[in-house]
Structures are given as C-alpha cells and as structure tokens.
Design a protein around this motif. Structure first.
Motif, PDB file in Angstrom:
ATOM      1  N   ASP A   1       0.855  -1.189   0.000  1.00 50.01           N
ATOM      2  CA  ASP A   1       0.000   0.000   0.000  1.00 50.01           C
ATOM      3  C   ASP A   1       0.895   1.244   0.000  1.00 50.01           C
ATOM      4  N   THR A   2       0.462   2.273  -0.726  1.00 48.14           N
ATOM      5  CA  THR A   2       1.248   3.509  -0.702  1.00 48.14           C
ATOM      6  C   THR A   2       0.729   4.470   0.361  1.00 48.14           C
TER       7      THR A   2
ATOM      8  N   LYS B   1      -6.255  -2.778   4.426  1.00 47.94           N
ATOM      9  CA  LYS B   1      -4.986  -2.707   3.705  1.00 47.94           C
ATOM     10  C   LYS B   1      -5.100  -3.636   2.509  1.00 47.94           C
ATOM     11  N   GLY B   2      -4.289  -3.411   1.507  1.00 48.82           N
ATOM     12  CA  GLY B   2      -4.326  -4.254   0.338  1.00 48.82           C
ATOM     13  C   GLY B   2      -4.210  -3.399  -0.897  1.00 48.82           C
ATOM     14  N   SER B   3      -3.411  -3.880  -1.830  1.00 50.45           N
ATOM     15  CA  SER B   3      -3.099  -3.083  -3.007  1.00 50.45           C
ATOM     16  C   SER B   3      -2.888  -4.015  -4.204  1.00 50.45           C
TER      17      SER B   3
ATOM     18  N   THR C   1     -11.694  -5.567  -7.748  1.00 50.08           N
ATOM     19  CA  THR C   1     -10.592  -6.373  -8.254  1.00 50.08           C
ATOM     20  C   THR C   1      -9.484  -5.445  -8.709  1.00 50.08           C
ATOM     21  N   VAL C   2      -8.266  -5.758  -8.303  1.00 44.91           N
ATOM     22  CA  VAL C   2      -7.115  -5.044  -8.849  1.00 44.91           C
ATOM     23  C   VAL C   2      -6.503  -5.911  -9.945  1.00 44.91           C
ATOM     24  N   ASP C   3      -6.239  -7.177  -9.616  1.00 39.41           N
ATOM     25  CA  ASP C   3      -5.494  -8.023 -10.547  1.00 39.41           C
ATOM     26  C   ASP C   3      -6.047  -9.436 -10.656  1.00 39.41           C
TER      27      ASP C   3
ATOM     28  N   ASP D   1      -5.768   2.724  -4.449  1.00 40.01           N
ATOM     29  CA  ASP D   1      -4.350   2.502  -4.126  1.00 40.01           C
ATOM     30  C   ASP D   1      -3.897   1.150  -4.686  1.00 40.01           C
ATOM     31  N   GLY D   2      -4.628   0.616  -5.668  1.00 47.14           N
ATOM     32  CA  GLY D   2      -4.237  -0.645  -6.312  1.00 47.14           C
ATOM     33  C   GLY D   2      -2.840  -0.521  -6.893  1.00 47.14           C
ATOM     34  N   GLU D   3      -2.138  -1.618  -6.928  1.00 55.81           N
ATOM     35  CA  GLU D   3      -0.752  -1.571  -7.403  1.00 55.81           C
ATOM     36  C   GLU D   3      -0.676  -0.960  -8.803  1.00 55.81           C
ATOM     37  N   GLY D   4       0.035   0.122  -8.902  1.00 58.97           N
ATOM     38  CA  GLY D   4       0.241   0.790 -10.182  1.00 58.97           C
ATOM     39  C   GLY D   4      -0.963   1.558 -10.708  1.00 58.97           C
TER      40      GLY D   4
END
Lengths: 403, 403
Positions: A156-157, A180-182, A223-225, A272-275
């Motif tokens: 997480d950023t 939390k979770g990204s 869903t992020v990925d 705040d999903g990755e990327g």
C-alpha cells in the motif's frame, strides 16, 4: 501511483476499542509491522475470510478461535503471510496467540491472528516473541487508529481508514474501519485485512449476517489483478458502548451505513491498487440474473486488454465488447447490448452508436475516474464492481516485490 | 520480445493449395494485409471458431458458408477485425466474398472470410474492392506459404508456419499450417486465424472431428493474456492429393501428427506472445477430473502475480500456491499438493520441501523455458497448458496499439 488524495478525514474513536502498534522487524526494520487491537469485554465480533483453498495458517486459527470464544484482541503482523507453511505455520500462529495471551492476561483463543506479506516463509518467531514481550499494558493502548492503519500496510502507498457517524433513535452511532491491500486483490468473502468497529449493540448472529451482506456489496466487488489472496480477512466488531440496541427497524439504517463505509474502504483499496492511475466503476444493468451481471462485470474488469487501454487513455472500446462476449454468462443477446462511458453512449444494440466520436470517448478515458455501463436489456438484475487500470507500474511493483 | 528463433524450417507445399498475397492498405500502407488461399476442387475443409459471443461478422459468414458449400478460397484481411460492426459488418463481409467470387469465378458461398485487427470499425470496402479487382488469375497464385504467413500478422513479431511429413502405408503425407496471434490469446474452440492443409484424403465428418480433438490439445491449451478474441478461427483443409485415404487404422497416426503440428504452431504463438520473454508449460497431474486440472492450470497461467514473478526471474513460488488455491476446482487437498519447477521440488505436501533452496528455484526461473508441475495426488486426470510471462513490454504494446 495511486488515485485521489486518499482518505484524509480523521477517524472517530470507538469507545471500547484501543490500538497498540510496534516494530517487530518481521521483514523490514524501522517500520511498524505488528498491531494489536484491543476490544472491550462487551464487544461482539464477526469475521469473513478468504475462500482461497491454500488459505494461510492464521486464517485457520482465526476461524477456530472465532467459534470458540469472544475475541478480546486482534493480532496482526505484516511482512510475512504465514501461508504455505504447513503444520509449522499453524503452530507459529497458535504460539503467537499464546504469547500475546500470556502478556495481556487472557485465553489464547480470545486472540484472533492475522498475517500478510510474502507467502511460503516461516514466521520469525523470535522477533515476534520479543515484540510481544515488550508490549505495554492494555491500559496504555491508544485511540491511534491512524497509526494502526499504517502499521498493517504492505505494498500500500498510503493508509486506508474511515469513519461514518449517523443517528439511530436520536443517538449518534459510529462505524470506524481500516483496511490494507493493493495487490493480489480480488477478494472472495473477505478481503486482505480489514478491521471495522462500531459502538452499536447487536447480536453475534445479526452481526455476522450484516458483515456478509455488506462484504458482498463492497470488498467482494473489487478487483485489482484478479488474484485472490491466501490471507483475506475482514472482522467487524461491535462494542455496544453507544447503548443503542439494533432491532428490526434500525438494522436497515445500520446496514446502509455499514455498506457505505465498507464501500469507501473497498474503493480506497482500488484507488491505491498496485500501479493504479484510474479508478473504474463497471456496472452491468438489466441482466437476466445477478450471476450473469457479475460474470460480465468481472470479465471486463479482469481483461488485461481493457485495463491497458484504460491505462493509456485509449478509448479502444472494441476491447470492452470482446470482454463482454467472452464472459461465461448464460443469457446475452449481443444485438441488444448498449455500452456507455459515463453518459456517452458508445455502443447501441451491439454496434457503434451513430453519434459516437473518438473525441467523446477519449474525453471520458482521459478522466481519472469513470464508469463503464453495460446495458443488456434482458432482465432486472444489476451488479457493480470497481477496478483500476493495468500499468507499467503494476509490473514494476510485482517484478520487484520480495527482492 | 519473443522467445527462441521462431519457426525457421521451410514449409512444404501441399499439392492443391496456392496463395496470393497483396497490399490493400486496410490500416497501414506498404504492408501485405490481404491473403487469398486457393484450394483445389477435391479439397475438404473443417473449421473451428471463437466462442466469444461478440464474434466478428466474418465468423458468422464463415460458419454459414462452411455449411452451405465446399470452400474454394479463404479470404483473410488484417488491420480490421470487422467485429462489433452489426448489420453493416455482415454486409461488408458478404460483399467481400461476392467481389472475390466475381473476380475468381465461383459462388460467393465457396469463399470463407476472415478478418483480424481493431474491433469496432467498418471495413474500408473501397480499398478491399480495389485490392480484389487487381488480384491475378488463380493460375498465377503461388506456393508462397511463407509470405502468406507474414501477410496475416498483426502485432506478431514474426511469421508462424510449419510442416510435418510422415508416412502412411508407405506414402509420404504432409501437413502444413500457419497461424497468427500474439495478444488477446486465450482461444476457446479455435484460435486467432490458423490455416492448415494436408494432402490426405478424408471425409468431412472425420476431418471436423480430427480438428476438434487436435484443437483441444493445442490452440485451446494456450493463453497469453486470458482474453478470448472475437475473431478466432482455425481451418483445416485436406486436398486428398497424396491419394492416401484415411481409414480407422491410419486415422490415429494422422491425428498424432496433426496434434504435433498444431502444438508447434500454438507454442509458437505463446513464444511470440505480446511482450513474452519466457515460455512456460503448466502441467497439473493426478487431478480428480480433467476440469479440475484445467481450472488449476489456467488459474496459475492467468495469474498476473505468477506471470510478473516469472518475468522478473523471481522464484516467488508462494504465488503459485495462491493461484492453485484460488482455482475453482471441485477437489483439492492442499496438504497433499506437490509443486515442481522442472525437476526441482519446491512444495511437498502443501509446504516448502526441506531440501528446497532459493538458489535452486532461481536457477529454473532464470531459464527462458521451464515447466511448473502441480501434482494433486488425487486421481488420474492430467492437463497441460502453455503460457508466457507478463512484462512491461505487454503493457507498452497494448497501451500503444491503435495509436
């Protein structure tokens, strides 16, 4: 990268809930990575957990303890998921609970353990033991929700915590939560560590049902990925400290507000999903069933081609049709499908709308947040999910994580 | 990027099959983008097509024509998929066939049309008409398989064509095929344009059955990015020119060789997958059912986290467990699961093998081609799929495509 400014409002403390945050050095030094949440005697808790069959050792112990006793403490470590660790992992999760129980004076099954981080490595028990033995007395625990929200972060950023205040029968009720979770985000039942508290008085059965329903409208709709974590967990605790007892008239008010807060937290995970550089709502309307609507929404939301087009602000809407068409939906009449980007109709009855122009589509795709609406014109079911784009940054983060 | 040197062996011509390649300027100028494959009078053809419900206009017409008549010509354009184009798209695909029928002297339903490229735009019919009207007589068509394989490319970095020669009853039989496709690759039934010919003599019913079975062991077992195209199609044509008639004794020999060739072509699509730098075989052994084995294999093969770890040569094997666990498999006992990277056992009975070291894993992950083997120890079913990694390059290609 991340979208928006994050959740900046201060979190309202819940009477009966305190936090303690420390540095155990599980993976990194000079970083908070061990959080204890203390719940008052009266507090009722409910939990939902990952459906990943390789679920982590702490998930097994957490489920068991939730059945056996009323939780007094939630123990969370980051930096190590304690998943894929077999019998040793179960023993380590159990030992962590025993150490904390001894330190704080309770039974070990009154402690619910959570871990998040790298999969497949054993917990560094010596470090955990040292950190636990140095914890202050519960009377010195604080209302520091903000630091706790930071203490449970991994990739997480920024921390994700929010509150919602509202009235029931003239009394103010608060729900405060953190998550939390990204990455590895496509929760199924719970999500990558979320802790929510309220001061309402409610039965365990009602609380569990509330949590399940609210999860299905929040964490289970993002869903992020597409990857479902081994450690997903969400715990909702009700201290009863407001004195307001939920009844059949007020349950609905509470549920609406709980969903609102959990959606805020869930959306923040996607932002705040990755990327992530874009936040996308995907709504499928007038489907023959909710299952069809969800299947199509996730097919669009998981498509790498749709997500890279969004990342590039390229209104390559043909990829949306491709993703609708590949979904495993029982009922779909492609010649009836309409697709909108916010209020711009791109596709009408399965083909390009005569008034659609590249400029109109590009204007929406350039926005940081927008909706993709798919109208199937078949039935009355509707589902909505939230996702982000797929960017270079996602690859960088996940190619570099661990190293 | 791409893996290996591509298919470099020359393609053996099939007696009864000729090619014509030209530049129609569908999307780019100075590039071959229109290919006609001429089949002799005796040739029998069978086809499999995408299951994407938003399938392209030429897919509809191709299926119809295949039912109505014996195909004489296959007409392929790149640069435009003619998908999501509604009634106009169907009319354009039909008109393309009529123009070619008039030019070459046959019925329009003896022509099978194929398109590949951007979704949602109408075919530039004036350009197609000009290109078709300038085509030479069939007697001037050539054996130029290699140029045709290049003429059907879109984001492919290299042509994909191969032959296999073998004997049946002392006679040499040849199967030669070409394929294209690099992104939007998770074929289901057929794949992104593949044209295969043989000189064997076989009935249409047998040929269709052979193609289906072979597709399920080749094109339907690969994934680049989990996205199923709107235009996938694979046509197998048998000219009978060898004089060898397939019978119940020789059908199996032929089938084995057909599968071998189609796997070669399918693997080559993965090796040239968008942004691919690694070629990965994922084998799931001893599953309770083939459906379970496939579900787990694809769960691993579609996981962005597994694919980015592979891209980074980071032996983050915990992500493989996560992907096995999130699969929708009916039977899975996590405490029995073994995982191998080539012959290195990482996971034994659901946890890290005592002899496993980071170095051993890293040595395999550093290879350009390797296998991930998941042994479920539950039953006797086995499935194998092939995929590639997910790299920066994939994002670049798909963020830039169209622009």
């Amino acid at each position: 990268m991340a979208i928006g400014n994050g959740l900046v409002d201060p979190v309202t403390p819940i009477n009966g809930v305190k936090f303690c945050v420390t540095q155990a050095g599980v993976k990194y030094s000079n970083r908070d990575d061990l959080v204890v949440i203390a719940l008052s005697e009266q507090t009722i808790s409910a939990g939902v957990f990952t459906t990943n069959k390789f679920c982590a050792a702490p998930v097994h112990i957490a489920k068991k303890h939730l059945c056996e006793a009323k939780p007094k403490y939630l123990l969370i470590n980051t930096g190590n998921a304690n998943a894929g660790t077999g019998k040793q992992g179960l023993k380590d999760a159990q030992t962590s609970c025993e150490l904390l129980a001894k330190q704080l004076g309770c039974n070990s099954n009154e402690i619910i353990p959570f871990s998040t981080g790298v999969i497949g490595e054993y917990l560094p028990m010596a470090k955990i033991e040292t950190a636990i033995s140095n914890l202050p007395a519960v009377s010195d625990f604080k209302d520091d929700h903000a630091r706790a929200a930071k203490g449970i972060m991994t990739t997480d950023t920024r921390p994700k915590a929010a509150s919602i205040d509202f009235e029931i029968e003239g009394q103010t009720i608060t729900i405060s939560g953190m998550t939390k979770g990204s990455g590895m985000i496509k929760p199924n039942m719970g999500t990558m560590l979320s802790f929510i508290q309220t001061d309402v008085d409610v039965s365990q059965i009602d609380l569990q049902a509330l949590l399940l329903r609210a999860t299905n409208q929040s964490f289970n709709r993002i869903t992020v990925d597409s990857d479902t974590s081994t450690n997903d967990a969400c715990v909702l605790s009700a201290t009863g400290s407001s004195g307001v007892v939920l009844n059949e008239n007020t349950l609905e008010i509470f549920e609406t507000k709980l969903i609102e807060l959990m959606q805020t937290l869930a959306h923040e995970m996607v932002r705040d999903g990755e990327g992530a550089s874009k936040f996308i709502e995907i709504k499928v309307k007038n489907a023959a069933s909710n299952a069809d609507a969800l299947s199509i929404a996730y097919s669009v939301g998981h498509s790498p081609l749709v997500k890279t087009a969004i990342s590039a602000s390229d209104a390559n809407w043909g990829r949306i049709l491709m993703a609708v068409g590949k979904a495993d939906a029982g009922s779909l009449d492609v010649d009836q499908v309409d697709v909108y980007l916010d209020d711009v109709c791109i596709v009408q009855n399965g083909q390009k709308h005569p008034d659609y122009t590249e400029q109109k589509g590009a204007a929406v795709f350039a926005k940081e947040e927008f909706s993709i609406i798919v109208d199937l014109k078949l039935g009355e079911s509707e589902e909505c999910i939230w996702t982000c784009d797929l960017s270079y940054e996602y690859i960088r983060i996940n190619a570099e994580y661990r190293s």
